[in-house]
Design a protein around this motif. Structure first.
Motif, short mmCIF file in Angstrom:
data_model
loop_
_atom_site.label_atom_id
_atom_site.label_comp_id
_atom_site.label_asym_id
_atom_site.label_seq_id
_atom_site.Cartn_x
_atom_site.Cartn_y
_atom_site.Cartn_z
N ASN A 178 0.86 -1.19 0.00
CA ASN A 178 0.00 0.00 0.00
C ASN A 178 0.90 1.24 0.00
N THR A 222 3.35 -8.06 8.68
CA THR A 222 3.10 -6.65 8.37
C THR A 222 4.41 -5.89 8.47
N VAL A 275 -1.53 5.39 9.62
CA VAL A 275 -1.02 4.21 8.89
C VAL A 275 -0.21 3.33 9.83
N ASN A 328 2.83 -1.36 4.36
CA ASN A 328 2.19 -0.05 4.29
C ASN A 328 3.24 1.06 4.37
N VAL A 353 -5.28 2.80 2.32
CA VAL A 353 -4.58 1.70 3.00
C VAL A 353 -5.57 0.69 3.57
N THR A 371 -1.37 -0.44 10.97
CA THR A 371 -0.50 -1.57 10.65
C THR A 371 -0.11 -2.36 11.89
#
Length: 247
Positions: A89, A180, A162, A139, A118, A166
């Motif tokens: 993203n 992640t 963000v 991300n 996102v 995440t």
């Protein structure tokens, strides 16, 4: 053999900057790419460059601020390649301005692209990743997601978001073997600055970027490093900035 070989990777914001550099980096290591952005001609050109170098890439014109289009993007990837290993993203906008200027439309755009985009990307790929019990969501945040600078209040707010989204996703999906990664670039030479509508502010930041900024390829290599780790290793967060950058 690279651990990136044959992985299916969706990249948003792939038409320029970090997205374009990441596509080239991952293609060189054998990834199967699904390129997404709003500018079709840029996507076609990038696809040709990758294919001419022996890589694999398809593309779909996509607005990340549209939940429906992001769902269609994931469906397209699954239809063409049968799986989604990694979602990057990356799409984002940065129209910086002081809050008192009340540039409401710019605030809305940052929220729609930087936060909702996102979330829509995560929502589009998470069902198939949970089903397979594997996957990786990367991300792109910013150094502005760690520090607030003059005129960055709203932009920083989106990039702090963000990071928190995440981290929350990491906690929720660790048991499903879904990795992640938060990538926080510092000063980078990209088109991101073009969205700044204040001429004086834009000029000052552009000059600083020209003097001190690093190339998008630096971020692309960091993304490649995170993907390349064995499946039992998660690189959860990286800040990548110029050596000379103090803040």
């Amino acid at each position: 053999m690279s651990n990136i070989q044959n992985k299916v990777v969706i990249i948003t914001g792939a038409s320029s900057g970090i997205g374009e550099a990441t596509a080239k980096e991952l293609a060189s290591k054998g990834a199967k790419l699904v390129l997404a952005a709003r500018r079709e001609e840029r996507l076609k050109k990038l696809q040709e460059v990758i294919q001419n170098s022996g890589g694999q890439a398809i593309f779909k014109v996509t607005d990340v601020a549209s939940h429906g289009q992001m769902e269609e993007l994931a469906e397209y990837a699954l239809k063409e390649f049968g799986k989604i290993d990694v979602m990057v993203n990356n799409a984002g906008v940065m129209p910086l301005s002081p809050v008192h200027q009340k540039k409401i439309n710019e605030w809305d755009t940052m929220i729609d692209v930087n936060i909702k985009g996102v979330l829509y990307g995560i929502a589009a790929v998470i069902p198939s990743m949970r089903e397979r019990k594997e996957g990786h969501i990367i991300n792109v945040s910013s150094i502005a997601g760690h520090l607030v600078f003059p005129a960055s209040a709203v932009y920083s707010g989106t990039k702090f978001a963000v990071r928190s989204i995440t981290e929350g996703l990491r906690i929720e999906e660790a048991s499903n073997n879904i990795r992640t990664t938060i990538i926080s670039p510092g000063t980078i030479t990209t088109e991101l600055l073009e969205a700044i509508s204040d001429p004086e502010l834009k000029s000052a930041i552009v000059e600083d970027c020209k003097s001190n900024g690093i190339e998008p390829a630096s971020i692309a290599r960091a993304i490649g490093f995170a993907i390349e780790q064995p499946s039992d290793v998660a690189i959860n967060e990286m800040i990548v900035r110029p050596t000379i950058q103090e803040l």
